[in-house]
Enzyme design. Structure first.
Site, PDB file in Angstrom:
ATOM      1  N   PRO A 136      -3.803  38.945 -24.174  1.00 32.79           N
ATOM      2  CA  PRO A 136      -3.423  40.003 -24.966  1.00 32.79           C
ATOM      3  C   PRO A 136      -4.034  41.322 -24.223  1.00 32.79           C
ATOM      4  CG  PRO A 136      -5.103  39.033 -25.924  1.00 32.79           C
ATOM      5  CD  PRO A 136      -4.613  38.128 -24.860  1.00 32.79           C
ATOM      6  N   CYS A 137      -3.581  41.586 -22.917  1.00 35.70           N
ATOM      7  CA  CYS A 137      -4.163  42.952 -22.068  1.00 35.70           C
ATOM      8  C   CYS A 137      -3.700  44.376 -23.142  1.00 35.70           C
ATOM      9  CB  CYS A 137      -3.450  43.243 -20.805  1.00 35.70           C
ATOM     10  SG  CYS A 137      -1.683  42.889 -20.876  1.00 35.70           S
ATOM     11  N   HIS A 138      -2.782  44.052 -23.938  1.00 34.00           N
ATOM     12  CA  HIS A 138      -2.426  45.465 -24.975  1.00 34.00           C
ATOM     13  C   HIS A 138      -3.616  45.577 -25.930  1.00 34.00           C
ATOM     14  CE1 HIS A 138      -1.131  41.735 -27.027  1.00 34.00           C
ATOM     15  NE2 HIS A 138      -1.395  42.472 -28.453  1.00 34.00           N
TER      16      HIS A 138
END
Length: 161
Positions: free
Chosen positions: A124-126
């Site tokens: 989850p780089c978001h």
């Protein structure tokens, strides 16, 4: 390597993997960029990933349980492993990730590794934002980052009565 395309609320996602795990997920801006056949067969090695992504978009999955096999440098893989620890619905800053990795001066390297994450949503780089709370950089576009964060933390309408 096996490949499959699926429709998501954010566009057509392409999943690529092998018997060692999911290698990459990318999203296409429009359906004109890729043709998704209605009866496209999902390769066996990608079925769990497809099912779990669909559950995520339906709001029924908060944690992924998929074998991953991303390609990257050792440092990038350390950053991506750290990203996996960010809880659903929460955000952290690039500086916080740098601190977790033990080097506050690595903030730019962390941001660069974050931008090279090949496993959209599942790693989850978001969930990584600027220290001031701003939505900074996202390879899939800031509109997708905002959508994902809103999806994971929808605003609840308060009752007036």
């Amino acid at each position: 390597m096996e490949t499959v395309h699926i429709k998501t609320p954010l566009g057509i996602a392409q999943l690529i993997g092998d018997d060692k795990g999911l290698c990459a997920i990318s999203v296409f801006e429009s359906e004109r960029d890729v043709v998704v056949e209605p009866d496209e067969k999902i390769p066996k090695i990608l079925k769990v990933a497809v099912d779990q992504l669909r559950e995520y978009f339906e709001g029924n999955r908060k944690v992924f349980d998929i074998s991953l096999n991303p390609k990257g440098t050792d440092f990038q893989k350390r950053v991506w492993k750290t990203l996996e620890t960010i809880p659903y619905g929460k955000t952290v800053s690039y500086l916080e990730i740098s601190k977790i990795l033990g080097d506050v001066k690595a903030i730019r390297a962390v941001a660069a590794a974050n931008g090279k994450n090949p496993l959209w949503i599942i790693v989850p780089c978001h969930r990584v934002i600027g220290s001031d709370g701003s939505l900074t950089g996202y390879a899939g576009g800031l509109h997708r980052k905002k959508w994902l964060l809103d999806h994971e933390n929808p605003v609840k309408q308060q009752s007036l009565f």
